[in-house]
Design an enzyme around this catalytic site. Structure first.
Site, PDB file in Angstrom:
ATOM      1  N   ASP A  11      34.669 113.992   9.678  1.00  0.00           N
ATOM      2  CA  ASP A  11      35.233 115.258  10.160  1.00  0.00           C
ATOM      3  C   ASP A  11      34.871 116.300   9.116  1.00  0.00           C
ATOM      4  O   ASP A  11      35.342 116.241   7.979  1.00  0.00           O
ATOM      5  CB  ASP A  11      36.757 115.088  10.273  1.00  0.00           C
ATOM      6  CG  ASP A  11      37.474 116.409  10.542  1.00  0.00           C
ATOM      7  OD1 ASP A  11      36.802 117.454  10.620  1.00  0.00           O
ATOM      8  OD2 ASP A  11      38.715 116.380  10.658  1.00  0.00           O
ATOM      9  N   TYR A 230      47.168 112.825   1.437  1.00  0.00           N
ATOM     10  CA  TYR A 230      46.697 113.025   2.810  1.00  0.00           C
ATOM     11  C   TYR A 230      45.356 113.746   2.885  1.00  0.00           C
ATOM     12  O   TYR A 230      45.161 114.775   2.273  1.00  0.00           O
ATOM     13  CB  TYR A 230      47.723 113.838   3.607  1.00  0.00           C
ATOM     14  CG  TYR A 230      47.253 114.052   5.013  1.00  0.00           C
ATOM     15  CD1 TYR A 230      47.336 113.018   5.926  1.00  0.00           C
ATOM     16  CD2 TYR A 230      46.676 115.245   5.408  1.00  0.00           C
ATOM     17  CE1 TYR A 230      46.859 113.178   7.206  1.00  0.00           C
ATOM     18  CE2 TYR A 230      46.195 115.419   6.683  1.00  0.00           C
ATOM     19  CZ  TYR A 230      46.296 114.380   7.578  1.00  0.00           C
ATOM     20  OH  TYR A 230      45.815 114.545   8.844  1.00  0.00           O
ATOM     21  N   LYS A 233      43.470 111.254   9.133  1.00  0.00           N
ATOM     22  CA  LYS A 233      43.458 109.832   9.504  1.00  0.00           C
ATOM     23  C   LYS A 233      42.021 109.313   9.456  1.00  0.00           C
ATOM     24  O   LYS A 233      41.088 110.074   9.328  1.00  0.00           O
ATOM     25  CB  LYS A 233      44.033 109.663  10.910  1.00  0.00           C
ATOM     26  CG  LYS A 233      45.519 109.344  10.903  1.00  0.00           C
ATOM     27  CD  LYS A 233      45.765 107.861  10.703  1.00  0.00           C
ATOM     28  CE  LYS A 233      47.231 107.535  10.542  1.00  0.00           C
ATOM     29  NZ  LYS A 233      47.649 107.027   9.266  1.00  0.00           N
TER      30      LYS A 233
HETATM   31  C1  F6R Z   1      46.178 114.207  12.105  1.00  0.00           C
HETATM   32  C2  F6R Z   1      45.666 115.578  11.980  1.00  0.00           C
HETATM   33  C3  F6R Z   1      46.558 116.696  12.342  1.00  0.00           C
HETATM   34  C4  F6R Z   1      47.019 117.462  11.128  1.00  0.00           C
HETATM   35  C5  F6R Z   1      47.949 118.639  11.513  1.00  0.00           C
HETATM   36  C6  F6R Z   1      48.306 119.525  10.340  1.00  0.00           C
HETATM   37  O1  F6R Z   1      45.256 113.272  11.684  1.00  0.00           O
HETATM   38  O2  F6R Z   1      44.556 115.792  11.560  1.00  0.00           O
HETATM   39  O3  F6R Z   1      47.654 116.263  13.091  1.00  0.00           O
HETATM   40  O4  F6R Z   1      47.671 116.618  10.246  1.00  0.00           O
HETATM   41  O5  F6R Z   1      47.327 119.468  12.462  1.00  0.00           O
HETATM   42  O6  F6R Z   1      47.152 119.870   9.689  1.00  0.00           O
HETATM   43  P1  F6R Z   1      47.114 120.715   8.333  1.00  0.00           P
HETATM   44  O7  F6R Z   1      47.957 119.985   7.306  1.00  0.00           O
HETATM   45  O8  F6R Z   1      45.663 120.737   7.980  1.00  0.00           O
HETATM   46  O9  F6R Z   1      47.669 122.057   8.677  1.00  0.00           O
HETATM   47 MG    MG Z   2      40.518 116.871  10.905  1.00  0.00          MG
HETATM   48 MG    MG Z   3      39.618 113.186  13.190  1.00  0.00          MG
END
Ligand code: F6R
Ligand code: MG
Ligand code: MG
Length: 380
Positions: A11, A230, A233
């Site tokens: 990604d 984090y 995923k």
């Molecule tokens: C799960 C994922 C999304 C982000 C969520 C918050 O794998 O990629 O659910 O965790 O959209 O994203 P941030 O922390 O980048 O604002």
């Molecule tokens: Mg992503």
């Molecule tokens: Mg992804």
């Protein structure tokens, strides 16, 4: 002819959140792979699943080839440049290191590869999943390769009568690859005992016991373990050879009708049902549902046919409706119980921090206080 199939995915940015890469980003990555890989590759197919781009490459350099891995790394670097220019969200997200060092493993992108002597006709399926982790394939692979309720071939085809062996990795062990090989059908209960824990034990590969032929491989890397904090995923990819001595394509697809609950979806911290979706689908409800695409190919002398979109059929519309219902059901209970992942699997630090703060406010009651519920007495 010996052919290698390599899938390397990452990604490196997407539109509107963690939803879908831009067309320009995908085109850039594809052009890079095709031009720079002209001498290296026999063929390639570039696709997206949710916010991930996957490169399926055919070649003769075997698995773990530094040249192939570097090509993919450089393609994702070139994509990151465009993602930054376009202001895409999470640009370069999965490229955790500044420089390439021989293999993408441990650097962020996920990969799965298999090398085999091509059969006269060589059909295979390429799965890619988003908003979930590698354990998502545990149940489907178990059911397709070891359970006659899904794989009629285990009963009907003498070629499959000896069963399959499962190589399972303990992904919590980060100092090296900790693996075990177990045989189906004799060790079915042992296999199930491990595979019930999708977050720790992950099917790495499946081999036919008749010819010790590679049948399936899964990307087992966990970003969570690599980065410590984090970073998204793991969004795993999987290759499965089909037909003849392997399960038929329809037997491989059969378990995807279940929409089993897997870890992932919003903030990588919830359980949601795995939805089979069409190739190049976006992500939607509650940053999910966890999604999987399936592309079927034949490869001949390293050349790929065009893909067939396996989940683009009216049957899967019905499945998607059922899976949507399952997604809505578990969301009704928000953070409670199995809806949100256990403490150890949360991908964000918020709850952990809060628990640290609350910990200092807990008291252990003395016996005299217990009678009064431990609350400070106030005048009536
Ligand atoms: C799960 C994922 C999304 C982000 C969520 C918050 O794998 O990629 O659910 O965790 O959209 O994203 P941030 O922390 O980048 O604002
Ligand atoms: Mg992503
Ligand atoms: Mg992804």
């Amino acid at each position: 002819m010996r052919t290698t199939l390599s899938v390397i995915k990452a990604d490196v940015g997407s539109i509107g959140g963690h939803i879908k890469p831009s067309a320009k980003l995908k085109e850039t990555v594809e052009r890079f792979v095709r031009e720079k890989g002209k001498k290296l590759l026999l063929d390639c197919y570039v696709s997206s699943t949710g916010d991930d781009i996957a490169l399926l490459m055919t070649h003769q350099h075997g698995v773990d080839s530094p040249k192939i891995h570097e090509l993919a790394w450089d393609a994702f670097m070139a994509g990151t440049k465009v993602a930054k220019e376009q202001g895409l969200y999470g640009a370069g997200q999965d490229l955790l290191k500044d420089a390439f060092s021989g293999n993408v493993r441990g650097l962020g992108p996920g990969s799965c590869e298999m090398e085999f002597e091509e059969r006269p006709n060589e059909p295979f399926v390429f799965f890619a999943a988003d908003k979930t982790d590698p354990g998502a394939y545990n149940l489907p692979l178990y059911l397709s390769f070891a359970d006659p309720m899904h794989c009629a071939g285990l009963l009907l085809s003498p070629k499959m009568a000896k069963g399959f062996s499962f190589t399972i990795m303990d992904v919590n062990h980060t100092e090296g690859d900790r693996v075990i090989e177990l045989n189906a059908p004799e060790e079915l209960y042992d296999i199930a005992c491990l595979l019930r824990d999708n977050e720790r034990f992950v099917v790495e590969s499946v081999h036919s016991r008749a010819g010790n032929e590679i049948g399936a491989v899964v990307s087992t890397s966990r970003l969570h373990n690599i980065a410590g904090t984090y970073t998204g995923k793991d969004d795993p990819v999987c290759l499965v050879r089909v037909q003849g001595g392997f399960p038929a394509t329809g037997e491989i697809l059969s378990p995807y009708r279940i929409g089993h609950y897997v870890a992932g979806t919003m903030r990588g911290s919830h359980n949601g049902p795995l939805m089979p979706v069409k190739l190049n689908s976006a992500i939607s409800f509650f940053d999910g549902p966890p999604s999987v695409t399936g592309a079927a190919f034949c490869v001949h002398a390293g050349k790929l046919t065009e893909p067939v979109d396996l989940f683009d059929h009216p049957f899967w519309d019905w499945v998607r409706n059922n899976v949507s219902q399952k997604a809505a059901e578990i969301r009704q209970q928000g953070f409670s119980g199995p809806a949100m992942l256990p403490y150890s699997e949360l991908e964000y630090g918020g709850v952990v921090e809060k628990m640290g703060q609350l910990d200092t406010r807990f008291i252990v009651r003395k016996q005299a206080q217990a009678a009064g519920n431990g609350r400070k007495k106030t005048a009536a």
